[in-house]
Design a protein around this motif. Sequence first.
Motif, PDB file in Angstrom:
ATOM      1  N   CYS A  43       0.836  -1.206   0.000  1.00 51.57           N
ATOM      2  CA  CYS A  43       0.000   0.000   0.000  1.00 51.57           C
ATOM      3  C   CYS A  43       0.867   1.251   0.000  1.00 51.57           C
ATOM      4  N   LYS A  44       1.919   1.262   0.812  1.00 54.84           N
ATOM      5  CA  LYS A  44       2.816   2.419   0.842  1.00 54.84           C
ATOM      6  C   LYS A  44       3.508   2.596  -0.505  1.00 54.84           C
ATOM      7  N   ARG A  45       3.903   1.499  -1.125  1.00 50.43           N
ATOM      8  CA  ARG A  45       4.562   1.583  -2.436  1.00 50.43           C
ATOM      9  C   ARG A  45       3.631   2.187  -3.481  1.00 50.43           C
ATOM     10  N   LEU A  46       2.358   1.831  -3.406  1.00 48.57           N
ATOM     11  CA  LEU A  46       1.380   2.331  -4.365  1.00 48.57           C
ATOM     12  C   LEU A  46       0.724   3.642  -3.909  1.00 48.57           C
ATOM     13  N   ARG A  47       1.198   4.164  -2.766  1.00 48.08           N
ATOM     14  CA  ARG A  47       0.666   5.414  -2.210  1.00 48.08           C
ATOM     15  C   ARG A  47      -0.828   5.313  -1.928  1.00 48.08           C
ATOM     16  N   ILE A  48      -1.196   4.199  -1.323  1.00 43.37           N
ATOM     17  CA  ILE A  48      -2.564   3.952  -0.879  1.00 43.37           C
ATOM     18  C   ILE A  48      -2.572   4.001   0.646  1.00 43.37           C
ATOM     19  N   ASP A  49      -3.618   4.582   1.211  1.00 44.22           N
ATOM     20  CA  ASP A  49      -3.750   4.594   2.665  1.00 44.22           C
ATOM     21  C   ASP A  49      -3.994   3.162   3.138  1.00 44.22           C
ATOM     22  N   PRO A  50      -3.049   2.548   3.858  1.00 43.49           N
ATOM     23  CA  PRO A  50      -3.237   1.146   4.247  1.00 43.49           C
ATOM     24  C   PRO A  50      -4.413   0.938   5.185  1.00 43.49           C
ATOM     25  N   PHE A  51      -4.744   1.953   5.992  1.00 46.09           N
ATOM     26  CA  PHE A  51      -5.884   1.810   6.894  1.00 46.09           C
ATOM     27  C   PHE A  51      -7.192   1.723   6.104  1.00 46.09           C
ATOM     28  N   GLU A  52      -7.377   2.640   5.151  1.00 45.40           N
ATOM     29  CA  GLU A  52      -8.594   2.613   4.342  1.00 45.40           C
ATOM     30  C   GLU A  52      -8.720   1.303   3.583  1.00 45.40           C
ATOM     31  N   TYR A  53      -7.585   0.850   3.036  1.00 48.71           N
ATOM     32  CA  TYR A  53      -7.611  -0.400   2.262  1.00 48.71           C
ATOM     33  C   TYR A  53      -7.978  -1.576   3.153  1.00 48.71           C
ATOM     34  N   LEU A  54      -7.291  -1.715   4.279  1.00 50.04           N
ATOM     35  CA  LEU A  54      -7.537  -2.872   5.141  1.00 50.04           C
ATOM     36  C   LEU A  54      -8.935  -2.845   5.744  1.00 50.04           C
ATOM     37  N   ARG A  55      -9.406  -1.672   6.121  1.00 48.75           N
ATOM     38  CA  ARG A  55     -10.756  -1.591   6.687  1.00 48.75           C
ATOM     39  C   ARG A  55     -11.795  -2.081   5.693  1.00 48.75           C
ATOM     40  N   ASP A  56     -11.635  -1.695   4.433  1.00 50.12           N
ATOM     41  CA  ASP A  56     -12.587  -2.127   3.413  1.00 50.12           C
ATOM     42  C   ASP A  56     -12.439  -3.608   3.108  1.00 50.12           C
ATOM     43  N   ILE A  57     -11.191  -4.068   3.015  1.00 44.57           N
ATOM     44  CA  ILE A  57     -10.956  -5.468   2.681  1.00 44.57           C
ATOM     45  C   ILE A  57     -11.465  -6.396   3.771  1.00 44.57           C
ATOM     46  N   LEU A  58     -11.145  -6.092   5.018  1.00 52.56           N
ATOM     47  CA  LEU A  58     -11.579  -6.951   6.124  1.00 52.56           C
ATOM     48  C   LEU A  58     -13.097  -6.987   6.263  1.00 52.56           C
ATOM     49  N   GLN A  59     -13.755  -5.945   5.787  1.00 52.20           N
ATOM     50  CA  GLN A  59     -15.215  -5.897   5.884  1.00 52.20           C
ATOM     51  C   GLN A  59     -15.884  -6.763   4.825  1.00 52.20           C
ATOM     52  N   HIS A  60     -15.230  -6.945   3.670  1.00 53.76           N
ATOM     53  CA  HIS A  60     -15.901  -7.610   2.554  1.00 53.76           C
ATOM     54  C   HIS A  60     -15.282  -8.925   2.115  1.00 53.76           C
ATOM     55  N   ILE A  61     -14.054  -9.242   2.530  1.00 57.21           N
ATOM     56  CA  ILE A  61     -13.373 -10.384   1.946  1.00 57.21           C
ATOM     57  C   ILE A  61     -14.043 -11.711   2.304  1.00 57.21           C
ATOM     58  N   SER A  62     -14.692 -11.774   3.468  1.00 63.05           N
ATOM     59  CA  SER A  62     -15.309 -13.039   3.885  1.00 63.05           C
ATOM     60  C   SER A  62     -16.429 -13.462   2.946  1.00 63.05           C
ATOM     61  N   THR A  63     -17.149 -12.503   2.382  1.00 59.97           N
ATOM     62  CA  THR A  63     -18.288 -12.818   1.520  1.00 59.97           C
ATOM     63  C   THR A  63     -18.009 -12.520   0.048  1.00 59.97           C
ATOM     64  N   TYR A  64     -16.759 -12.130  -0.267  1.00 62.44           N
ATOM     65  CA  TYR A  64     -16.453 -11.761  -1.645  1.00 62.44           C
ATOM     66  C   TYR A  64     -16.303 -13.018  -2.493  1.00 62.44           C
ATOM     67  N   PRO A  65     -16.805 -13.032  -3.738  1.00 58.70           N
ATOM     68  CA  PRO A  65     -16.665 -14.216  -4.592  1.00 58.70           C
ATOM     69  C   PRO A  65     -15.192 -14.577  -4.819  1.00 58.70           C
ATOM     70  N   GLN A  66     -14.869 -15.828  -4.650  1.00 61.08           N
ATOM     71  CA  GLN A  66     -13.475 -16.265  -4.754  1.00 61.08           C
ATOM     72  C   GLN A  66     -12.900 -16.033  -6.145  1.00 61.08           C
ATOM     73  N   ASN A  67     -13.720 -16.170  -7.162  1.00 62.56           N
ATOM     74  CA  ASN A  67     -13.206 -15.995  -8.525  1.00 62.56           C
ATOM     75  C   ASN A  67     -12.972 -14.532  -8.879  1.00 62.56           C
ATOM     76  N   ASN A  68     -13.379 -13.607  -8.017  1.00 60.43           N
ATOM     77  CA  ASN A  68     -13.166 -12.176  -8.263  1.00 60.43           C
ATOM     78  C   ASN A  68     -12.226 -11.538  -7.237  1.00 60.43           C
ATOM     79  N   LEU A  69     -11.483 -12.354  -6.494  1.00 60.82           N
ATOM     80  CA  LEU A  69     -10.624 -11.825  -5.445  1.00 60.82           C
ATOM     81  C   LEU A  69      -9.512 -10.926  -5.993  1.00 60.82           C
ATOM     82  N   ASP A  70      -9.162 -11.104  -7.263  1.00 61.44           N
ATOM     83  CA  ASP A  70      -8.135 -10.234  -7.838  1.00 61.44           C
ATOM     84  C   ASP A  70      -8.553  -8.766  -7.796  1.00 61.44           C
TER      85      ASP A  70
END
Length: 509
Positions: free
Chosen positions: A466-493
């Motif tokens: 995230c730092k390399r791509l200049r993305i806020d790691p907190f915003e990214y992780l908060r969103d990912i942890l909220q949705h990854i459990s129910t996200y379709p496996q074939n669209n995880l990319d």
Amino acid sequence: MEIDSGNLPDDPATLKSMVTSLLEDRATGERRIRQLQHMLEQLLRARYGPRRERLNENQLFLFAAEILRNQSSDSGQKEEPVSDRPKRQGHGRQRLPKSLKRQRIVFDLTEHEKQCPMCHGQLKRIGEEISERLEYVPASMIVIEEACQKYACQNGCTIVTAEKPMAPIEKGLPGPGLLAHVVVNKYGDHLPLHRQEAIFQRQGVAISRKTMCDWMRQCAELVSPLYERMKSSVLGSKVMQTDDTPVNVLDPSLPRARLGRIWTYVGDRDHPYTVYDYTPTRSRDGPDAFMKEFHGYLQADAYSGYDELYRDRNRNITEVACWAHARRRYFEAQSSDPMRSTVVLAYIRLLYDVEREARTIGLAGETRKALRQAKSMPILQDIKAYLEQEKPAVLPKSPEGMAISYTLSNWDALIRYCSDGDLEIDNNAAERSLRGIAVGRRNWTFLGSDKGGRTAAILTTITATCKRLRIDPFEYLRDILQHISTYPQNNLDDLLPDKWNAGRAAAHC
């Protein structure tokens, strides 16, 4: 040889043999003293000295002037010096980001002050002067009550309860924002869990470090599918840089902590991820297993564990050495052989001047290769000729002798960067990626176990990328942890950091 000064022999041949032996012992002792002095200087510099390997410019100029003169005479024409230094910005106060929340406070005149002191007429408002002041509002924790409404049939047939979204940790206390906060604090900002525990206590919330450690393990398990996809992407790079650093690991079977290793693998421009791996030891089995699917250029130091990868033709891995590692050896040899070391350092300075010129102009690929062939290759030929000339004149085990041997034995790999414009002159990107680990281990001091090493590798991969791509790691992780459990496996990319960021940017357009 033990000599009795009161009972010396009278035979000249015996005396000559004794003197020869004494001179040899003295020379051996002096060499040992120089080696110990060199080791002591390096230890003192590592403990108390500056980290940056900076040279005295005046001293370097004495040796570089003749080299520069020869280079300019060979080219036959003068070139305007190119500077890659960006224009200095003013030292005034920078504008505050527009994304920050603003609270407007209006200061007005009293009714008495709104009258003109000269004619006593009513003043008319003609505008305002606005200034900004930055204030800090302490972070706060909130409790989210999740009320699932229940409905029952009036005839007593059934009872239905509304379902709530799946939590990152099933039946767990933390929400995705709290988990992201703890992850970024530890693996992004290097704040150990016991300090976070104290911070939460000041806010009136008791969360033990053991509990947060278990949260980190479960977060690593949640994002491990993304980690594996990032790993696969990095292994598809044309050029990959790698390095490693030690970390202390607790082992109940030992009286003290043992050393584990954190490895970094930096993908190229088309695979912009920085992936970390943990191994209990520094054996070659770790990088060998990690790079089982990698085929391309591997840029690293001269660690012998990589040699088998280069020799195996089925792996199709090409070695690219690092000029920063070679330069460091001459820098450290200055105390024992300042003249030869500074000459080589001056030559290496010229190589980096070519790289600086390429960055300034914005060259890449074939155009950067052409520049290196025209300017760097003649310098490299001069370096090799100079080292081969001086090698017989230095002791093989001296710092300068070992630096020369290191350079010549890795010569083909050191000059390989000139054969492809996508290669770099050094693997400093990999070294920079380990800087966070070096800072972090001073704070958290050790990993709790080998499983903790795996957790650290996964979560550091997320925050560092995230730092390399200049993305806020907190915003990214908060969103990912909220949705990854129910996200379709074939669209995880779609949840990979670069694609996630692109999707958010497109949504805001």
